[in-house]
Design a protein around this motif. Structure first.
Motif, PDB file in Angstrom:
ATOM      1  N   ALA A  88       7.181 -33.853  69.743  1.00 48.82           N
ATOM      2  CA  ALA A  88       8.496 -33.987  69.112  1.00 48.82           C
ATOM      3  C   ALA A  88       8.535 -33.260  67.769  1.00 48.82           C
ATOM      4  N   THR A  89       7.488 -33.460  66.953  1.00 51.14           N
ATOM      5  CA  THR A  89       7.511 -32.913  65.590  1.00 51.14           C
ATOM      6  C   THR A  89       7.207 -31.417  65.569  1.00 51.14           C
ATOM      7  N   ASN A  90       6.196 -31.018  66.316  1.00 50.91           N
ATOM      8  CA  ASN A  90       5.685 -29.640  66.173  1.00 50.91           C
ATOM      9  C   ASN A  90       6.410 -28.622  67.031  1.00 50.91           C
ATOM     10  N   LEU A  91       7.051 -29.086  68.110  1.00 46.47           N
ATOM     11  CA  LEU A  91       7.628 -28.104  69.029  1.00 46.47           C
ATOM     12  C   LEU A  91       9.085 -28.399  69.389  1.00 46.47           C
ATOM     13  N   LEU A  92       9.340 -29.634  69.854  1.00 50.61           N
ATOM     14  CA  LEU A  92      10.692 -29.921  70.347  1.00 50.61           C
ATOM     15  C   LEU A  92      11.726 -29.844  69.223  1.00 50.61           C
ATOM     16  N   SER A  93      11.383 -30.391  68.043  1.00 56.34           N
ATOM     17  CA  SER A  93      12.359 -30.348  66.944  1.00 56.34           C
ATOM     18  C   SER A  93      12.603 -28.904  66.506  1.00 56.34           C
ATOM     19  N   MET A 152      -4.160 -22.783  68.333  1.00 60.76           N
ATOM     20  CA  MET A 152      -3.506 -22.454  69.612  1.00 60.76           C
ATOM     21  C   MET A 152      -4.377 -21.547  70.477  1.00 60.76           C
ATOM     22  N   TYR A 153      -5.368 -20.885  69.873  1.00 60.34           N
ATOM     23  CA  TYR A 153      -6.267 -20.034  70.662  1.00 60.34           C
ATOM     24  C   TYR A 153      -7.061 -20.836  71.693  1.00 60.34           C
ATOM     25  N   SER A 154      -7.146 -22.166  71.468  1.00 64.01           N
ATOM     26  CA  SER A 154      -7.992 -22.984  72.342  1.00 64.01           C
ATOM     27  C   SER A 154      -7.239 -23.556  73.541  1.00 64.01           C
ATOM     28  N   GLN A 155      -5.915 -23.390  73.588  1.00 66.29           N
ATOM     29  CA  GLN A 155      -5.146 -24.089  74.628  1.00 66.29           C
ATOM     30  C   GLN A 155      -4.161 -23.190  75.364  1.00 66.29           C
ATOM     31  N   ARG A 156      -3.972 -23.541  76.646  1.00 62.48           N
ATOM     32  CA  ARG A 156      -2.935 -22.941  77.479  1.00 62.48           C
ATOM     33  C   ARG A 156      -1.762 -23.930  77.478  1.00 62.48           C
ATOM     34  N   ILE A 157      -0.552 -23.430  77.645  1.00 65.05           N
ATOM     35  CA  ILE A 157       0.586 -24.342  77.700  1.00 65.05           C
ATOM     36  C   ILE A 157       0.580 -25.055  79.056  1.00 65.05           C
ATOM     37  N   ALA A 204      -2.852 -28.301  69.430  1.00 62.82           N
ATOM     38  CA  ALA A 204      -3.028 -26.888  69.766  1.00 62.82           C
ATOM     39  C   ALA A 204      -2.043 -26.445  70.848  1.00 62.82           C
ATOM     40  N   ARG A 205      -1.732 -27.358  71.781  1.00 68.01           N
ATOM     41  CA  ARG A 205      -0.784 -26.957  72.827  1.00 68.01           C
ATOM     42  C   ARG A 205       0.622 -26.791  72.260  1.00 68.01           C
TER      43      ARG A 205
END
Ligand SMILES: NC(=O)c1ccc[n+]([C@@H]2O[C@H](COP(=O)([O-])OP(=O)(O)OC[C@H]3O[C@@H](n4cnc5c(N)ncnc54)[C@H](OP(=O)(O)O)[C@@H]3O)[C@@H](O)[C@H]2O)c1
Length: 311
Positions: free
Chosen positions: A144-149, A175-180, A199-200
């Motif tokens: 919610a905080t990092n992406l959706l908002s 973010m280099y460590s994760q795939r969506i 990271a995602r």
């Protein structure tokens, strides 16, 4: 735009040096002074602490009319007073919103669009939490905080961002460590790990940056994701105390971490849209094929965010 030098390419492969103050120190020699940006209206989320507070202050110092977005009235008003006192710039205003709540994010967007047009939006607010937590709207807190908002705020204020304006998404080298994983945006399956969830969402910001860069090209809006390196902020010392102690004196200062954010918002140098930046230079968005998403994952990400946001 600066091209990667040989030294920079070597640094890029050594995270410890690239992401710390060592990397910043070695690269900053090529940085040009920032221009005056008198009266430009710049919205900074997460402007009450760490990198957002420093970026807001430095943009104010360059002459911008900065809108500080915070969730805590006392902190936000104190930040505004501090910035006005230090920079002598009176054009600092405060908007309050808990960005983990979409109702508050939408209300913020409505207030912003009722004001003068926006030159730049900096989506900087972010959290890293240890345990899976749901907001009162039933959304996982990190998402919610990092992406959706960021998605809701940006999509809603888009018509109000000037043609030729800028959108800056503060992502992370994490973010280099994760795939969506669009099928599990709310981290409902498997064991929850705060750093992986974080990271995602940061990977998601980079993907949105590329998608928006393409769709907004005809309006001349430059969309960038950036990585601040590892910087000494309350966010890092509170969420990653062991890491913070371990890297200790090598952590960047908040000013060093915020530098690329401020540069992206103010520079007259050529900034290609849709890139991921560290120290004023575009960087690769993947270090391994394992984190690469398929085109259908990108479509599913946007559909998933739209559904969760009920736009
Ligand atoms: N520092 C680093 O090394 C580093 C590295 C990579 C990426 N980043 C990214 O940089 C950004 C800034 O981080 P930071 O290190 O400066 O952290 P910070 O000191 O904790 O600042 C985070 C800011 O986000 C705000 N915020 C958090 N949750 C919010 C919510 N629900 N609604 C509204 N505002 C909210 C905080 O408000 P309060 O003041 O009220 O808490 C604060 O202003 C984040 O996106 C972070 O992921 C930082």
């Amino acid at each position: 735009m600066k091209q990667n030098s040989r030294l920079d390419q070597i640094l890029d492969r050594t995270l410890l040096f690239s992401f710390t103050s060592v990397g910043y120190g070695l690269r900053k020699g090529n940085f040009k002074p920032l221009p005056r940006i008198e009266g430009r209206r710049i919205v900074v989320t997460g402007a009450t602490s760490g990198l957002g507070l420093v970026a807001a202050r430095e943009l104010a110092d360059l002459g911008a009319a900065v809108v500080l977005v915070g969730r805590n009235q006392v902190k936000a008003e104190e930040a505004a007073r501090q910035i006005q006192r230090i920079t002598g710039n009176e054009a600092i205003s405060v908007e309050l919103a808990d960005l983990s709540l979409m109702a508050e994010t939408r209300a913020l967007a409505d207030r912003l669009t009722a004001g003068p047009p926006i030159d730049a939006l900096i989506n900087n607010a972010g959290v890293l939490v240890a345990a899976r937590t749901e907001t009162s709207e039933g959304l996982e807190l990190t998402l919610a905080t990092n992406l959706l908002s960021h998605y809701v705020l940006t999509e809603t204020v888009l018509p109000h961002i000037k043609d030729g304006g800028r959108i800056i998404n503060v992502s992370s080298g994490g973010m280099y460590s994760q795939r969506i994983r669009p099928a599990d945006l709310q981290f409902k399956t498997g064991e929850y790990t705060g750093t992986a969830a974080y990271a995602r969402t940061k990977r998601g910001q980079v993907i949105l940056t590329e998608i928006w860069a393409e769709s907004l090209a005809d309006r001349g809006i430059t969309v960038s994701a950036m990585h601040p390196g590892w910087s000494d902020t309350p966010g890092v010392s509170d969420s990653l105390p062991t890491f913070s102690k371990l890297i200790g004196p090598l952590l960047r200062s908040p000013e060093e971490g915020a530098d690329t954010m401020v540069w992206l918002a103010s520079t007259e140098e050529e900034v290609p849209s849709g890139k991921f930046w560290l120290d004023r230079t575009p960087r690769p968005t993947h270090m391994t094929d394992k984190t690469k998403e398929r085109p259908e994952d990108r479509v599913a990400l946007v559909e998933g965010l739209r559904r969760l946001a009920e736009l």
